[in-house]
Design an enzyme around this catalytic site. Structure first.
Site, PDB file in Angstrom:
ATOM      1  N   GLU A 123      53.210  39.100  41.802  1.00 36.16           N
ATOM      2  CA  GLU A 123      52.281  39.993  42.500  1.00 36.16           C
ATOM      3  C   GLU A 123      52.847  41.405  42.530  1.00 36.16           C
ATOM      4  OE1 GLU A 123      50.538  36.943  45.843  1.00 36.16           O
ATOM      5  OE2 GLU A 123      50.839  39.011  46.480  1.00 36.16           O
ATOM      6  N   GLU A 190      42.253  39.475  42.250  1.00 39.36           N
ATOM      7  CA  GLU A 190      41.706  38.756  43.411  1.00 39.36           C
ATOM      8  C   GLU A 190      40.841  39.683  44.252  1.00 39.36           C
ATOM      9  OE1 GLU A 190      44.582  36.385  45.517  1.00 39.36           O
ATOM     10  OE2 GLU A 190      43.191  35.944  47.156  1.00 39.36           O
TER      11      GLU A 190
END
Ligand code: KIV
Length: 272
Positions: A123, A190
């Site tokens: 991430e 996302e």
């Protein structure tokens, strides 16, 4: 009718890139254990992500920040043991890739060596580009997770949709291009607007796996407990439940309890 192609060979990162080029959508689910991984692999899923959502779904923590590298490796090993065909990607948990490229590479090597996963997911954007590059340069395939990044929940303060404002959308586009440039094999995006996904998908040649990012992504991923309806308290707009395992398992458990209490289980044929 089943629309997935019958590819018996192991899925590779190269194959995912070819799928994007040919327009074939990539199917992905999370999994954290041998049994679930075996079921979805045999059903033909293209990619299995051993997400750090295991922190929530498997351990019951409030956030993904609480899971350790060792815990992630245990889940990743179990999934690898159950999979023959799907590409298996494991999340690098919070704090393992955070601005010290040598430490980040060490952690990535341990994950690859000890678990046998095919690739890792990290991430973050430009802030950790040196870490990601160091890992990719060492021969480890990396998928980068951008948009809503649950490991940064304390920085952002909400799980809301990302990239709605121009400034945030522009940074996201730049991060995606940067990660493609340094050799990431795919992106997870996302909770971003569909239009932004469509724009990014046209501007980068690597596959985009969306979760709450609309149909324009090159593939989709859902957390398996959510997709199978095991978690009735989580109902974001993007979620479609493909089964109601909560109800099925609750009924089955009640039937079992009843049979035990009433001496209906085991019967003669189930006894030695
Ligand atoms: O942790 C996770 O489950 C993920 C998926 C949403 C890809 O990052």
């Amino acid at each position: 009718m089943s629309v997935h192609k019958e590819i018996k060979k192991k899925v590779t990162t190269l194959q995912l890139k070819k799928m994007k080029k040919s327009g074939e959508k990539i199917s992905a689910l999370t999994a954290y254990d041998f049994t679930m991984a075996k079921i979805i692999d045999e059903a033909g899923i293209d990619m299995i992500i051993v997400g750090d959502s295991a922190s929530n779904t498997m351990i019951g923590n409030q956030t993904t920040l609480s899971i350790s590298l060792q815990q992630m490796m245990n889940f990743a090993r179990a999934v690898v043991n159950g999979v023959k065909r799907a590409l298996v990607v494991a999340d690098m948990p919070f704090g393992t890739v955070s601005g010290n490229p040598f430490n980040s590479l060490d952690a990535a090597i341990v994950m690859m060596r000890e678990t046998g996963v095919d690739a890792i997911k990290i991430e973050g954007g430009a802030e950790i580009v040196d870490d990601v590059k160091k890992i990719i340069d060492a021969g480890i395939p990396v998928m980068v997770h951008l948009g809503l990044m649950p490991q940064s929940i304390n920085k952002y303060g909400s799980y809301g949709v990302r990239g709605k404002e121009e400034e945030e959308a522009n940074k996201l586009i730049l991060d995606c291009k940067l990660m493609e440039k340094i050799g990431a094999f795919a992106l997870v995006l996302e909770k971003i607007p569909s239009e932004l996904t469509a724009k990014i998908s046209k501007e980068v040649s690597i596959p985009i796996i969306g979760i709450g990012a609309g149909v324009e992504a090159d593939g989709q991923v859902l957390v398996i407990q959510d997709a199978m309806g095991m978690n009735k308290d989580f109902s974001p707009k993007f979620l479609r439940r493909y089964a109601d395992l909560y109800a099925i398992m609750t009924n089955a458990t009640k039937n079992y309890i009843n049979d035990v209490k009433l001496l209906k289980f085991p019967n003669e044929s189930e006894s030695y």
